[in-house]
Write a protein that holds these residues in place. Structure first.
Motif, mmCIF file in Angstrom:
data_model
loop_
_atom_site.group_PDB
_atom_site.id
_atom_site.type_symbol
_atom_site.label_atom_id
_atom_site.label_comp_id
_atom_site.label_asym_id
_atom_site.label_seq_id
_atom_site.Cartn_x
_atom_site.Cartn_y
_atom_site.Cartn_z
ATOM 1 N N VAL A 116 9.844 -0.863 30.720
ATOM 2 C CA VAL A 116 9.799 -2.252 31.211
ATOM 3 C C VAL A 116 8.741 -2.366 32.308
ATOM 4 O O VAL A 116 7.934 -3.308 32.317
ATOM 5 N N GLY A 117 8.706 -1.358 33.198
ATOM 6 C CA GLY A 117 7.696 -1.349 34.269
ATOM 7 C C GLY A 117 6.296 -1.355 33.689
ATOM 8 O O GLY A 117 5.428 -2.110 34.139
ATOM 9 N N ILE B 251 5.324 -2.385 30.752
ATOM 10 C CA ILE B 251 5.017 -3.667 30.089
ATOM 11 C C ILE B 251 4.668 -4.721 31.140
ATOM 12 O O ILE B 251 3.707 -5.472 30.986
ATOM 13 N N GLN B 252 5.442 -4.732 32.211
ATOM 14 C CA GLN B 252 5.180 -5.743 33.254
ATOM 15 C C GLN B 252 3.850 -5.483 33.960
ATOM 16 O O GLN B 252 3.130 -6.417 34.289
ATOM 17 N N GLU B 253 3.519 -4.215 34.180
ATOM 18 C CA GLU B 253 2.264 -3.905 34.883
ATOM 19 C C GLU B 253 1.040 -4.129 33.991
ATOM 20 O O GLU B 253 0.019 -4.642 34.431
ATOM 21 N N ASN B 254 1.143 -3.708 32.731
ATOM 22 C CA ASN B 254 -0.035 -3.774 31.845
ATOM 23 C C ASN B 254 -0.094 -5.047 31.016
ATOM 24 O O ASN B 254 -1.061 -5.261 30.290
ATOM 25 N N GLY B 255 0.952 -5.833 31.040
ATOM 26 C CA GLY B 255 0.961 -7.059 30.241
ATOM 27 C C GLY B 255 1.544 -6.837 28.865
ATOM 28 O O GLY B 255 2.069 -7.756 28.254
ATOM 29 N N MET B 256 1.436 -5.631 28.368
ATOM 30 C CA MET B 256 1.978 -5.330 27.031
ATOM 31 C C MET B 256 2.149 -3.830 26.843
ATOM 32 O O MET B 256 1.606 -3.029 27.604
ATOM 33 N N MET B 257 2.898 -3.464 25.831
ATOM 34 C CA MET B 257 3.020 -2.054 25.465
ATOM 35 C C MET B 257 3.393 -1.960 23.995
ATOM 36 O O MET B 257 4.229 -2.717 23.517
ATOM 37 N N ILE B 258 2.738 -1.017 23.315
ATOM 38 C CA ILE B 258 3.105 -0.757 21.913
ATOM 39 C C ILE B 258 3.875 0.542 21.902
ATOM 40 O O ILE B 258 3.587 1.443 22.679
ATOM 41 N N MET B 259 4.887 0.596 21.060
ATOM 42 C CA MET B 259 5.709 1.799 21.058
ATOM 43 C C MET B 259 5.445 2.635 19.804
ATOM 44 O O MET B 259 6.193 2.568 18.843
ATOM 45 N N PRO B 260 4.344 3.392 19.784
ATOM 46 C CA PRO B 260 4.125 4.241 18.612
ATOM 47 C C PRO B 260 5.012 5.483 18.658
ATOM 48 O O PRO B 260 5.538 5.824 19.698
#
Lengths: 439, 291
Positions: free
Chosen positions: B46-47, B49-58
């Motif tokens: 969650v951190g 995603i909030q810091e980078n704007g997005m996250m992909i979970m490969p």
């Protein structure tokens, strides 16, 4: 003293001899290999020390048994071929065996690599036989046509300069006759189509399995080829959030979701991907190297190939199609003031001139509510298999609950412990001896 | 001993042991540690995603031609669940590894065998109790992940259910592995040390091998190259010896969406469990119940 002196001299001479030692070359028959890696052809070779090579199933690959000189290069721990010193390609019929069964007998064919969208414009195509000759001829004709255009351009430029001289003699005379003012001719376009020279080689295209190859009656050309398929293949994506355009993240799997926080603008660039065995793929690209693929026999990884073209992106919100987007070129423009910052604008060659675009992709703007997903469609509107991805907006209170919830088992344990203690006390009070056991 | 007597003995002993486990504090601590580990991972996601704007979970290693190699990232719920399951499985293995040696050490085993208990019923009872204890752990985990999925919006797919099923089989492997260790040693201390050493080796070797394999071929020379080859050999042995490897194989099948591979992994887990239980029983019979 004298003996020590001699000894030192000998050590020095030996050391010099070692330092000056060039690698020893051995004449041998190798197999020159041009192997397809999923998007282009990689050049490697199979010396006598590495008689097993690897290639992808269902693709055309070129093989050329050649007499050359081979040496070992200890710095990179690999065998190298010196084709400049000796390069004699062997002729004959190439026999392909599966086990003891003769599968095919191949003769050398003409081949060429054609680049329909230009050398830097996408995947090359391997063309063989008459098509190879035609491709090479087409390229030759395009080059000749280009030279013709250059000649015409030079003549037009000479005319233009002459007209310009006339114009500058009396510019006032052209008042009211502006259309007669001379215009500079535009430069001729470069040829787009490119094809390599026609060469000869054995073209191999095999199903997965292990095969043996050799030129008839040439045992030194005998090689084992392991033909493998990718474990999975399909489109992958580079996804860039607008606030960190230099840090794209990859998505290779259909099961993956893109998680965002709040409103977000994403730039999505699709590419072709292959999931392959790490060892076999490394050997496909670079065979005669001790270190290539070492230890990766059991591992698989996704390989990013070329970027996809001629496609559209369909965006869905709560299951309804809300937008169909075209792929565009984007240019990252620094803000004018001293502070750091940038804007991502659509690339326009008229504005940006010779500066290249920063990246290519689909721009997707997302709200902070609803469930989004997207997929790719080709020119005919067909959905590209494996291209679907979900976009999910993360809950704002997730971190708080992530800290809180693990405390519940401790609370349960404490309650059990209190209950057990009270039970134990009441059992003692009634003079019972079967207290619960401890762990 | 007749079969129904044996079943009665197994049932009575398993119930008694389970009762004792649930009334202890250890199992709740183990669940809490598993959930804290899962929460730590989710908190970081969650951190990020909030810091980078997005996250992909490969879920696999990705090598790109254009931007160099990226370290493997993670799928949102599967990896936290896997680590929570590891903690739960380690707890039951520890508990199983002490099961025989503790009773032997304290001398209670000999007393127990004067009753209608033999080596088969004793080992089976201990095994069943561990599986039931693990099922309780899984109940807590399921409640946690369902709640967190609702709050965070992290996806839960059918893979989650399959992972739960797979983890029960892992529990079987782990409990059988623990019993096997326990049957080998007479003292609790020896069992615990053996268990800890093997667990560290089983978890660390694949991890180190994974890290080494992320280095590009051009960087790997000298000692690195030897380490890469050595960990590769060790890893291929651990792949069959370590109970964790069976969960890993199954979770790969879930990621690949391969039912045949998934069933194969369940079958091999079962085979591993049965083989170790037979091994435990035969060692136990040979060594006897005396201190």
């Amino acid at each position: 003293m004298k003996r020590t002196w001699y000894l030192l001299m000998m050590v020095f001479l030996l050391a010099t001899a070692v330092l000056a030692d060039a690698p020893e070359k051995k004449e041998q028959i190798v197999n020159k290999l041009l192997l397809f890696d999923g998007s282009q052809w990689q050049e490697t070779f199979s010396p006598q020390e590495y008689t097993t090579f690897y290639m992808l199933a269902g693709s055309d690959n070129i093989i050329n048994p050649t007499k050359t000189k081979v040496y070992y290069w200890p710095i990179t721990k690999e065998y190298m071929a010196d084709y400049y010193d000796l390069n004699e390609e062997l002729e004959g019929t190439l026999e392909v065996y599966k086990g003891n069964k003769l599968l095919a007998e191949l003769e050398k064919q003409d081949y060429s690599f054609a680049y329909p969208k230009g050398y830097y414009g996408g995947r090359p195509e391997l063309v063989s036989g008459e098509s190879a000759q035609e491709a090479a001829q087409k390229y030759q004709l395009e080059v000749e046509a280009y030279y013709q255009r250059v000649l015409e351009y030079q003549v037009a430029m000479d005319d233009y300069r002459a007209q310009l001289d006339v114009f500058w003699e009396n510019p006032e005379a052209y008042k009211g006759r502006e259309e007669e003012i001379p215009h500079e001719p535009s430069q001729p376009d470069f040829p787009v189509f490119y094809a390599t020279e026609v060469q000869k080689g054995y073209i191999l295209n095999l199903e997965p399995g292990t095969y043996t190859l050799q030129i008839a009656d040439e045992p030194e050309t005998k090689r084992t080829v392991v033909v493998f398929s990718p474990r999975r293949e399909g489109p992958g994506y580079d996804v860039r959030p607008s606030q960190q355009w230099t840090v794209p993240q990859n998505s290779n799997e259909i099961k993956e979701a893109i998680y965002i926080s709040g409103k977000q603008t994403l730039y999505i660039t699709p590419y072709n991907g292959l999931e392959v065995n790490q060892y076999k793929y490394a050997k496909l690209k670079k065979l005669p190297t001790e270190l290539s693929g070492r230890g990766g026999e059991l591992r698989y990884f996704w390989m990013q190939l070329d970027y996809m073209q001629d496609i559209k992106l369909e965006v869905f919100k709560d299951g309804k199609l809300i937008d169909t987007i075209d792929q565009k070129m984007w240019y990252v423009e620094q803000t004018a003031d001293a502070a750091l910052g940038y804007n991502i604008i659509e690339f326009d060659p008229k504005v940006q001139g010779e500066r290249p675009p920063s990246f290519e992709g689909f721009k997707v703007e997302l709200d902070d509510s609803g469930r989004y997903s997207f997929r790719l469609v080709d020119e005919n509107g067909e959905v590209i298999k494996g291209s679907e991805r979900l976009i999910r907006n993360i809950g704002p209170r997730s971190r708080f609950f992530a800290l809180l919830l693990p405390l519940i088992p401790i609370l349960v344990g404490t309650l059990v412990w209190i209950w057990r203690s009270s039970l134990s006390a009441s059992e003692k009070g009634t003079d019972k001896t079967s207290a619960p056991s401890m762990v | 001993m007749k079969k129904n007597y044996r079943a009665v003995a197994v049932s009575a002993m398993a119930r008694r042991e389970l009762h004792s486990t649930l009334f202890g504090f250890g199992i709740y601590i183990a669940i809490a540690i598993g959930l804290f580990l899962a929460s730590f991972l989710l908190y970081n996601y969650v951190g990020g995603i909030q810091e980078n704007g997005m996250m992909i979970m490969p879920s696999s290693v990705t090598q790109t031609r254009y931007y160099g190699s990226n370290l493997p990232a993670v799928e949102p719920m599967q990896v936290p669940l896997k680590w929570a399951v590891y903690i739960g499985a380690i707890y039951i293995t520890l508990s199983a590894s002490m099961a025989i040696s503790r009773e032997k050490d304290q001398g209670t085993l000999e007393v127990l065998f004067y009753g209608p208990v033999d080596s088969v019923s004793f080992i089976l009872a201990k095994f069943v109790e561990q599986i039931l204890a693990f099922a309780v752990i899984l109940l807590f985990y399921t409640a946690y992940f369902l709640t967190m999925s609702q709050i965070s919006n992290f996806a839960l797919s059918s893979g989650f259910v399959r992972m739960l099923l797979l983890s029960l089989f892992l529990a079987g492997c782990m409990a059988a592995f623990g019993m096997f260790i326990s049957s080998l040693s007479k003292r609790v201390k020896t069992s615990v040390i053996l268990f800890l050493v093997l667990t560290i080796v089983f978890l660390s070797v694949p991890l180190i091998h994974g890290l080494l394999m992320n280095l590009s071929d051009d960087e790997v020379k000298g000692a690195w190259s030897v380490a890469r080859k050595t960990t590769s050999y060790l890893n291929s042995i651990i792949n069959w010896v370590s109970p964790f490897a069976y969960l890993e194989r199954g979770s790969t099948a879930i990621v690949l969406n391969s039912t045949s591979e998934f069933i194969k992994s369940l079958f091999f887990s079962l085979l591993y469990t049965v083989a170790l239980l037979f091994g435990s029983i035969s060692i136990f019979k040979r060594k006897g119940v005396r201190r």
